[in-house]
Design a protein around this motif. Structure first.
Motif, PDB file in Angstrom:
ATOM      1  N   LEU A  83       0.838  -1.206   0.000  1.00 49.52           N
ATOM      2  CA  LEU A  83       0.000   0.000   0.000  1.00 49.52           C
ATOM      3  C   LEU A  83       0.868   1.250   0.000  1.00 49.52           C
ATOM      4  N   PHE A  85       0.478   5.439   0.089  1.00 46.58           N
ATOM      5  CA  PHE A  85      -0.505   6.483   0.363  1.00 46.58           C
ATOM      6  C   PHE A  85      -0.027   7.837  -0.152  1.00 46.58           C
ATOM      7  N   LYS A  89       2.647   8.255   4.882  1.00 43.62           N
ATOM      8  CA  LYS A  89       2.539   7.584   6.183  1.00 43.62           C
ATOM      9  C   LYS A  89       3.885   6.975   6.614  1.00 43.62           C
ATOM     10  N   LEU A  90       4.891   7.823   6.621  1.00 43.87           N
ATOM     11  CA  LEU A  90       6.208   7.384   7.080  1.00 43.87           C
ATOM     12  C   LEU A  90       6.353   7.681   8.572  1.00 43.87           C
ATOM     13  N   ARG A 150       9.004   0.408   1.320  1.00 43.50           N
ATOM     14  CA  ARG A 150       8.310  -0.232   2.456  1.00 43.50           C
ATOM     15  C   ARG A 150       7.163  -1.124   1.951  1.00 43.50           C
TER      16      ARG A 150
ATOM     17  N   GLU B 205      -1.016   3.376  13.659  1.00 43.43           N
ATOM     18  CA  GLU B 205      -1.818   3.425  12.429  1.00 43.43           C
ATOM     19  C   GLU B 205      -1.013   2.858  11.253  1.00 43.43           C
ATOM     20  N   VAL B 206       0.250   3.299  11.139  1.00 39.62           N
ATOM     21  CA  VAL B 206       1.100   2.815  10.042  1.00 39.62           C
ATOM     22  C   VAL B 206       1.306   1.305  10.159  1.00 39.62           C
ATOM     23  N   LEU B 209      -1.590  -0.558   8.941  1.00 38.43           N
ATOM     24  CA  LEU B 209      -1.730  -0.506   7.487  1.00 38.43           C
ATOM     25  C   LEU B 209      -0.751  -1.429   6.768  1.00 38.43           C
ATOM     26  N   VAL B 210       0.360  -1.746   7.427  1.00 37.00           N
ATOM     27  CA  VAL B 210       1.302  -2.655   6.756  1.00 37.00           C
ATOM     28  C   VAL B 210       1.191  -4.082   7.307  1.00 37.00           C
TER      29      VAL B 210
END
Lengths: 220, 299
Positions: A83, A85, A89-90, A150, B205-206, B209-210
């Motif tokens: 995914l 974004f 979202k790091l 990632r 949250e991250v 998501l992973v």
């Protein structure tokens, strides 16, 4: 393979973000999902990433119906997806390497092997030698490349990207799209949500166009 | 299996990192937890010492059977057989002559004894029952009183009952304190974990998501709760031990003035382990409650 069938997403208050959307993306295909702001691209991205659930309809990813997926199964599905974004979202207090190591730590890969794979992923996106840098020190394009590293470090079969080139200059955007094209060429299914279809070298890609939550056209 | 070990080691490392990341906060939290655990554990130890002290005092848990003056060797042997059959615990036979010798040795009694025409003291059995509950002692005493040639049975039951009531009251108070402070420890951990979750909301949250599961996210938080609770338990053990070392010399001196040889018992290695374990379990409970509640709110 990704298949959406009669997909509708209605939010509380009655706003319909998606209406009866159906499409199929075969394995190894690269597809652009386009449309103006509010057309439903990000909603579709969130449904495909199992961040939200459809109101009606079905989404099949490799045979698994996300609409009826039980909550505990969602993390395991996400491990099979890459995914990316729009806001990346790091983790800005962690190094570049630690950001890429996160998905591998989650699956419990031994540190040494994980580092080896993370370095390989960084090399694929052109961030070799930047592993100890903090993401804040990277440019916008580099940050997006880090987000891609990632996303691919777990070797997913499907890459889903939401506006990956937003706020990037033309050169950086071109580099990011070239990276996606490289992954597609080794068999990864790529779905990219973008405002407009960019010019891209290589074989033509399929474009799904959303308007007001409905799939209005499909072209190559 | 291997992945699970890797996950737990990583979670433990992360928990240690979070503990050490704010040393002052960590020390203050451990002190608060330590003090919360100190009060009930010190109370428990004080009760144990009290029980031990009074258990050593003669007469408290003993029943004396005074035989009739005309009881002969046959009757004495019969009573001994009955004591054995009744499983009365330990006993000691004190002959009339031995009792008289003891009395003569007492200050000011020699002359009085010498003036008596004969030994007025009876033969006696001093029984130390295995079970020292007042009800058992009273039941035994009543049973002894019905035996032939037993002239008198002496049990200071009122004292025993008062002492037992006092011990029960003390135990109840310590129990209440323990529940109260256990609640405090759970609350402290609950709040600490809540703050951690809020501070790491973006990271959580991250991770989700992973592909992070709830268990993966909760694991370092639970390790943190257990670690903090167990370390708090060790701080409590340290404080209790320190307190008892300070109190031991004056208590010993007081006991000597009363002619007793009493040494204050401090925490054993097992007690320390139990204290750390209890702290760890309570920390786990607080962390688990907090993680479940606040992670759900993050979704």
């Amino acid at each position: 393979m990704i298949a959406a069938s009669e997909l509708t997403k209605r939010y509380p208050g009655g706003r319909e973000a998606l209406r009866n959307v159906s499409f199929t993306i075969t394995a190894g295909e690269m597809v652009f999902l386009t449309g103006h702001s509010g057309a439903g691209k990000s909603t579709l991205f969130r449904l495909l990433a199992a961040i939200e659930r459809p109101t009606t309809g079905a989404i099949l990813i490799n045979g698994q119906n996300l609409a009826s997926l039980r909550r505990p199964a969602i993390p395991y599905l996400r491990r099979k997806l890459g995914l990316i974004f729009q806001d990346r979202k790091l983790l800005f207090d962690r190094s570049v390497l630690d950001n890429v190591l996160l998905p591998l730590a989650i699956v419990g890969l031994p540190r040494k092997e994980a580092e080896h794979r993370a370095q390989a992923a960084l090399a694929k996106v052109g961030l070799t030698g930047r592993d100890q840098t903090l993401p804040i020190a990277l440019s916008g394009g580099e940050q997006q490349r880090l987000a891609i590293a990632r996303a691919v470090v777990n070797r997913p079969a499907i890459l889903l990207a939401d506006e990956p080139t937003a706020n990037l200059d033309t050169a950086s955007a071109g580099e990011i799209l070239a990276i996606f094209r490289a992954f597609q060429q080794v068999g990864v299914t790529v779905l990219i949500a973008m405002h407009e279809v960019p010019s891209l070298a290589g074989p033509p890609v399929r474009v799904l166009r959303l308007e007001h939550g409905e799939l209005c056209s499909e072209s190559k | 299996m291997k992945a699970s070990v890797i996950h737990h080691l990583a979670a433990l490392r992360e928990a240690c990192r979070r503990l050490l990341a704010a040393p002052l906060n960590c020390v203050l939290s451990l002190l608060v937890i330590g003090i919360a655990l100190t009060l009930p554990s010190a109370g428990w130890l004080a009760l144990e010492n009290l029980r031990q002290a009074t258990g050593n005092a003669s007469g408290v848990q003993q029943i004396s059977l005074y035989l009739a003056l005309d009881a002969g060797q046959r009757e004495i042997a019969e009573i001994e057989t009955r004591l054995r059959e009744a499983g009365a615990g330990r006993w000691r036979f004190v002959s009339r002559a031995e009792a008289l010798k003891h009395l003569q040795a007492s200050e000011g009694m020699a002359e009085i004894i010498a003036s008596l025409p004969s030994n007025p003291l009876p033969d006696a059995f001093v029984v130390t029952p295995g079970d020292s509950r007042p009800a058992v002692l009273e039941s035994l005493a009543a049973s002894f009183a019905g035996w032939p040639k037993v002239a008198h049975v002496q049990l200071d039951s009122a004292w025993v009952q008062r002492f037992d009531a006092l011990l029960r009251l003390g135990k109840r108070l310590v129990g209440l304190l323990a529940v109260l402070f256990a609640g405090a420890l759970v609350t402290i951990t609950f709040t600490t974990i809540r703050l951690q979750i809020l501070a790491q909301a973006a990271e959580i949250e991250v991770a989700k998501l992973v592909g992070a599961t709830d268990a993966w996210i909760q694991r370092p938080l639970l390790h943190f709760g257990v670690l903090q609770g167990a370390l708090g338990g060790l701080v409590a053990a340290l404080l209790v031990t320190l307190g008892f070392h300070l109190l031991s010399p004056p208590v010993g001196e007081l006991a000597r003035l009363y002619g007793a040889d009493f040494v204050l018992r401090s925490l054993s290695g097992l007690d320390v382990a139990v204290l750390a374990g209890v702290g760890g379990v309570l920390g786990w409970v607080g962390a688990r409650l907090s993680a479940r509640l606040h992670l759900r709110h993050l979704e």
